[in-house]
Design a protein around this motif. Structure first.
Motif, PDB file in Angstrom:
ATOM      1  N   LEU A 341      33.816  40.901  47.687  1.00  0.00           N
ATOM      2  CA  LEU A 341      33.542  42.330  46.977  1.00  0.00           C
ATOM      3  C   LEU A 341      34.255  42.251  45.573  1.00  0.00           C
ATOM      4  CD1 LEU A 341      33.794  45.017  49.689  1.00  0.00           C
ATOM      5  CD2 LEU A 341      31.845  44.512  48.288  1.00  0.00           C
ATOM      6  N   SER A 342      35.362  41.803  45.542  1.00  0.00           N
ATOM      7  CA  SER A 342      36.007  41.514  44.111  1.00  0.00           C
ATOM      8  C   SER A 342      35.039  40.690  43.018  1.00  0.00           C
ATOM      9  CB  SER A 342      37.216  40.917  44.182  1.00  0.00           C
ATOM     10  OG  SER A 342      37.714  40.789  43.000  1.00  0.00           O
ATOM     11  N   ILE A 343      34.518  39.662  43.696  1.00  0.00           N
ATOM     12  CA  ILE A 343      33.620  39.146  42.558  1.00  0.00           C
ATOM     13  C   ILE A 343      32.286  39.681  42.330  1.00  0.00           C
ATOM     14  CG2 ILE A 343      32.098  37.034  42.430  1.00  0.00           C
ATOM     15  CD1 ILE A 343      34.337  35.270  43.658  1.00  0.00           C
ATOM     16  N   CYS A 344      32.070  40.785  43.146  1.00  0.00           N
ATOM     17  CA  CYS A 344      30.716  41.531  42.923  1.00  0.00           C
ATOM     18  C   CYS A 344      31.122  42.633  42.032  1.00  0.00           C
ATOM     19  CB  CYS A 344      30.121  41.969  44.336  1.00  0.00           C
ATOM     20  SG  CYS A 344      29.491  41.058  45.546  1.00  0.00           S
ATOM     21  N   GLY A 345      32.651  42.838  41.833  1.00  0.00           N
ATOM     22  CA  GLY A 345      33.080  43.857  40.865  1.00  0.00           C
ATOM     23  C   GLY A 345      33.268  45.099  41.648  1.00  0.00           C
ATOM     24  N   ALA A 346      33.707  45.078  42.642  1.00  0.00           N
ATOM     25  CA  ALA A 346      33.870  46.308  43.384  1.00  0.00           C
ATOM     26  C   ALA A 346      35.493  46.828  43.379  1.00  0.00           C
ATOM     27  CB  ALA A 346      33.537  46.419  44.834  1.00  0.00           C
ATOM     28  N   PRO A 348      39.013  48.991  44.705  1.00  0.00           N
ATOM     29  CA  PRO A 348      40.076  48.932  43.530  1.00  0.00           C
ATOM     30  C   PRO A 348      40.768  47.386  43.360  1.00  0.00           C
ATOM     31  CG  PRO A 348      40.945  49.616  45.560  1.00  0.00           C
ATOM     32  CD  PRO A 348      39.541  49.064  45.916  1.00  0.00           C
ATOM     33  N   LEU A 349      39.811  46.542  43.049  1.00  0.00           N
ATOM     34  CA  LEU A 349      39.963  45.038  43.010  1.00  0.00           C
ATOM     35  C   LEU A 349      39.932  44.791  41.448  1.00  0.00           C
ATOM     36  CD1 LEU A 349      38.216  44.138  46.154  1.00  0.00           C
ATOM     37  CD2 LEU A 349      40.831  43.987  45.906  1.00  0.00           C
ATOM     38  N   GLY A 350      40.381  43.347  41.163  1.00  0.00           N
ATOM     39  CA  GLY A 350      40.456  43.152  39.741  1.00  0.00           C
ATOM     40  C   GLY A 350      39.290  42.982  39.189  1.00  0.00           C
ATOM     41  N   GLY A 351      38.337  42.391  40.112  1.00  0.00           N
ATOM     42  CA  GLY A 351      37.047  42.124  39.622  1.00  0.00           C
ATOM     43  C   GLY A 351      36.370  43.285  39.358  1.00  0.00           C
ATOM     44  N   PHE A 352      36.577  44.440  39.657  1.00  0.00           N
ATOM     45  CA  PHE A 352      35.962  45.848  39.031  1.00  0.00           C
ATOM     46  C   PHE A 352      36.234  45.900  37.598  1.00  0.00           C
ATOM     47  CE2 PHE A 352      36.193  50.375  38.282  1.00  0.00           C
ATOM     48  CZ  PHE A 352      35.007  50.656  38.166  1.00  0.00           C
ATOM     49  N   GLY A 353      37.578  45.931  37.181  1.00  0.00           N
ATOM     50  CA  GLY A 353      38.162  45.910  35.906  1.00  0.00           C
ATOM     51  C   GLY A 353      37.586  44.815  34.865  1.00  0.00           C
ATOM     52  N   ALA A 354      37.517  43.575  35.421  1.00  0.00           N
ATOM     53  CA  ALA A 354      37.145  42.446  34.608  1.00  0.00           C
ATOM     54  C   ALA A 354      35.554  42.562  34.419  1.00  0.00           C
ATOM     55  CB  ALA A 354      37.411  41.170  35.448  1.00  0.00           C
ATOM     56  N   LYS A 355      34.807  42.895  35.362  1.00  0.00           N
ATOM     57  CA  LYS A 355      33.433  42.907  35.287  1.00  0.00           C
ATOM     58  C   LYS A 355      32.992  44.136  34.176  1.00  0.00           C
ATOM     59  CE  LYS A 355      30.621  40.752  37.752  1.00  0.00           C
ATOM     60  NZ  LYS A 355      30.055  40.149  38.823  1.00  0.00           N
ATOM     61  N   THR A 356      33.459  45.255  34.389  1.00  0.00           N
ATOM     62  CA  THR A 356      33.293  46.368  33.564  1.00  0.00           C
ATOM     63  C   THR A 356      33.650  45.864  32.098  1.00  0.00           C
ATOM     64  OG1 THR A 356      34.035  47.693  35.406  1.00  0.00           O
ATOM     65  CG2 THR A 356      33.750  48.808  33.146  1.00  0.00           C
ATOM     66  N   LEU A 357      34.767  45.521  32.029  1.00  0.00           N
ATOM     67  CA  LEU A 357      35.378  44.822  30.765  1.00  0.00           C
ATOM     68  C   LEU A 357      34.617  43.839  30.014  1.00  0.00           C
ATOM     69  CD1 LEU A 357      37.720  45.526  28.654  1.00  0.00           C
ATOM     70  CD2 LEU A 357      38.777  43.552  29.667  1.00  0.00           C
ATOM     71  N   ALA A 380      24.031  36.786  46.411  1.00  0.00           N
ATOM     72  CA  ALA A 380      24.384  35.628  46.962  1.00  0.00           C
ATOM     73  C   ALA A 380      25.605  36.107  47.692  1.00  0.00           C
ATOM     74  CB  ALA A 380      24.771  34.556  45.942  1.00  0.00           C
ATOM     75  N   LEU A 381      26.544  36.823  47.300  1.00  0.00           N
ATOM     76  CA  LEU A 381      27.826  36.704  47.991  1.00  0.00           C
ATOM     77  C   LEU A 381      27.698  37.826  49.137  1.00  0.00           C
ATOM     78  CD1 LEU A 381      30.179  36.836  45.191  1.00  0.00           C
ATOM     79  CD2 LEU A 381      30.017  35.299  46.901  1.00  0.00           C
ATOM     80  N   SER A 382      26.460  38.505  49.341  1.00  0.00           N
ATOM     81  CA  SER A 382      26.228  39.238  50.353  1.00  0.00           C
ATOM     82  C   SER A 382      26.326  38.432  51.725  1.00  0.00           C
ATOM     83  CB  SER A 382      25.087  40.316  50.468  1.00  0.00           C
ATOM     84  OG  SER A 382      25.237  41.071  49.211  1.00  0.00           O
TER      85      SER A 382
END
Lengths: 523, 112
Positions: A341-346, A348-357, A380-382
């Motif tokens: 989920l973090s790689i998908c950008g969800a 409250p994980l680092g992936g969310f901020g990173a993908k948004t940025l 793919a990650l689903s």
């Protein structure tokens, strides 16, 4: 108090010293190796916190030049976290000190890459990385491990020869090896240097060596390779894009192309480890797509991907079709789902901020293709998120799934050759599967919370991400991605051919890549 | 002329490593390519002159060779040598089970 310059040099030498030191004192290998990795976490964190960049030139004009800023800080932090997690993962295993020595040599030379701003230091560090990674991949000494390691070394050494020729052309134009010199270098020099770095970083077509290597290496080694070793090839590209504005559009274009290529392979893949390797290729594209914010994305991807490799490596099987028929441990499945989920950008994980940025820093022409790639990532990650690790997902019957399961069951009893052999007869009964599975040791339960905790902390680097628009965007991306995932049949009949992954083709593709790059950098 | 020879060496090495079927030959071809790259450094170092760049007694107006590429390529030679050694050792290991060292055969048998 030690001044910053000496501190930097001491820290740079520390992993190498510890690495060779523990070879003399094998009893304390793991604690000391962990300490060296923690040192990098502290140094990386302080580099991010320090506002002004630090420049260092060792010796004189022709000496090694180093630059420490927040971009390097993020990459160093990634390196520290992933290395520490890999050591924790291996804590309970019977790996010898040699393994940890190589791991620390690898760690130290990757740190060096994240500071260097001249072509020659980068070359030396990249070659040391190749050798250390070779030793780690070949560590099991089986024929297959040796072949995979040899193939990796062959591909990367050929690429580095091109890089070497490019470097001397830059020297010829500037009488110095500094990155800034690329500005004045002839186009063939830029093409040669880019080719070397693209191969090492696993970018676009030249990154197709990566799935086999990352898929077949031992679990902790895959985590290390996917988590940080590819970043060693990316970092000089990002640094060049920032120092040499002319290169910026080209790097961004390559990033977009890589993201789309990796995603399209990943969506069609059936093998869980190869799926992760293809996802690495596409995430590498996201890192390159927005060079100014590459550091944060690299950090969140490195942590999540290392966690995914460690988790998936502990599953009882690699084939996703078999995994869907098993009953998985809820904790393991949950941890994999969180990292995915973090790689998908969800949040409250680092992936969310990173993908948004990253998506906020794009140029207008990049927005549509990268959002498509983001949806593809979700699809793919689903495959990993919706593995039957909890009773709800196990009972979840998406369209087409019933028919698909039936055909899988049928292939059990039937004689469908290779496919039936992959689906072991133990499928369905967890007791039998557990005996064949590599028992997830205590190390996994140290490493996974460490990495996921790191992801949660990384979430704090960009609090501005929490806005209505980014939540909406995320909801749309996840919605479309899961919708398509639900509608797709579980195993697509279409499988992309693997011919391009033959050694000959990989090397041959480099010459094509060189020609294409040359045309792209022609003024 | 010399430059053309150097590039020919690099190209021969590169195409050798693509076209040769035998793994040991591929590795040797890669060594030929790296010899070409090293020669190119030496060639570029001698742009300004060919005298050994060691100042014994200062002679004004002498054409010294550029020491920097030479120093740098020394590192690259050592690295290249160690990589060759590693690769040849792994070829020796692989040769026990694949005596012909056909790359395609090794690739076939080690595919997942």
């Amino acid at each position: 108090m030690m001044d910053l310059n000496n501190l930097t040099i001491t820290w740079l030498a520390l992993p190498l010293l510890v690495g060779f030191g523990i070879y003399l004192f094998p009893r304390v290998d793991r604690p000391f190796a962990t300490l060296a990795a923690l040192g990098s976490i502290v140094y990386g964190g302080s580099a991010i916190a320090r506002a002004e960049p630090l420049t260092l030139t060792l010796l004189n004009n022709f000496g090694v030049s180093l630059l420490v800023d927040s971009l390097s800080g993020f990459f160093i932090l990634t390196n520290g976290f992933v290395t520490a997690a890999v050591i924790l993962y291996c804590w309970g295993s019977d790996r010898k000190t040699f393994f940890y020595t190589q791991l620390l040599v690898l760690h130290g030379s990757i740190n060096a890459i994240f500071l260097c701003t001249d072509l020659m230091s980068v070359y030396v560090a990249l070659e040391v990385i190749s050798i250390a990674a070779f030793s780690l991949i070949a560590y099991p000494r089986s024929d297959r491990a040796i072949w995979i390691a040899l193939r990796y070394l062959f591909v990367s050494n050929t690429a580095m020869l091109f890089y070497l020729i490019g470097a001397v052309l830059v020297y010829k134009a500037n009488t110095s090896f500094y990155f800034e010199g690329i500005q004045n270098a002839p186009p063939e020099a830029i093409a040669l240097i880019l080719l070397g770095l693209l191969v090492k970083g696993g970018v676009f077509i030249s990154g197709l060596w990566l799935p086999l290597t990352h898929g077949e290496a031992a679990t902790p080694v895959s985590a290390m390779l996917s988590g940080v070793v590819v970043k060693a090839g990316l970092f000089p590209l990002v640094r060049c894009a920032l120092l040499v504005p002319d290169l910026d559009p080209l790097i961004r274009l390559l990033g977009v192309a890589t993201a789309l290529l990796g995603v399209s392979y990943a969506v069609l893949e059936r093998d869980s480890k190869r799926l992760l390797a293809y996802s690495t290729i596409s995430q590498v594209g996201f890192v390159l797509a927005a060079p100014p914010v590459a550091g944060f994305y690299a950090l969140s991807h490195g942590l999540a991907k290392a966690a995914l490799f460690l988790g998936v490596g502990s599953l009882p099987d690699r084939d996703l079709r078999t995994l869907r028929t098993l009953k998985l441990a809820p904790w393991l499945g949950g941890a994999i789902a969180i990292a995915a989920l973090s790689i998908c950008g969800a949040p409250p994980l680092g992936g969310f901020g990173a993908k948004t940025l990253t998506l906020d820093t794009l140029l207008p022409w990049q927005v549509i293709p990268l959002n498509v790639a983001a949806v593809g990532t979700v699809i793919a990650l689903s495959k990993l998120i919706f593995l039957p690790w909890n009773p709800y997902f196990a009972a979840l019957k998406l369209p087409f799934r019933g028919a698909e399961d039936a055909s899988v069951q049928a292939s059990h009893s039937g004689d469908l050759g290779a496919d039936a052999a992959v689906l072991s007869p133990a499928a369905g009964s967890t007791a039998a599967a557990a005996t064949s599975a590599p028992a997830p040791g205590v190390g996994l339960w140290l490493a996974l919370p460490f990495l996921l905790g790191g992801l949660a902390i990384a979430n704090g680097f960009y609090p501005q991400a929490y806005g209505l628009s980014s939540f909406l965007k995320l909801a749309v991306t996840l919605g479309i991605g899961w919708g398509i995932y639900g509608l797709l049949p579980r195993s697509l009949p279409l499988q992309l051919p693997r011919t391009v992954e033959n050694l000959d083709h990989l090397i041959g593709a480099m010459s094509l890549g060189l020609v294409i790059l040359f045309w792209m950098v022609m003024p | 002329m010399l430059e053309a020879c150097v590039f020919a060496t690099i190209l021969f090495g590169f195409f050798g490593s693509v076209l040769k079927g035998n793994l040991a030959m591929k590795i040797i071809a890669m060594d030929v390519m790296s010899t070409g790259a090293i020669a190119y450094y030496v060639l570029i170092a001698s742009r300004g002159g060919r005298l050994t760049p060691i100042l014994d007694e200062v002679v004004a107006g002498e054409a010294y060779a550029d020491p920097v590429p030479q120093a740098v390529i020394l590192t690259a030679i050592v690295i290249g040598f160690s990589i060759q050694a590693l690769m040849l050792v792994s070829v020796m290991k692989l040769a026990r089970d694949n005596p012909t060292l056909e790359t395609s055969a090794i690739e076939q048998s080690n595919r997942p």
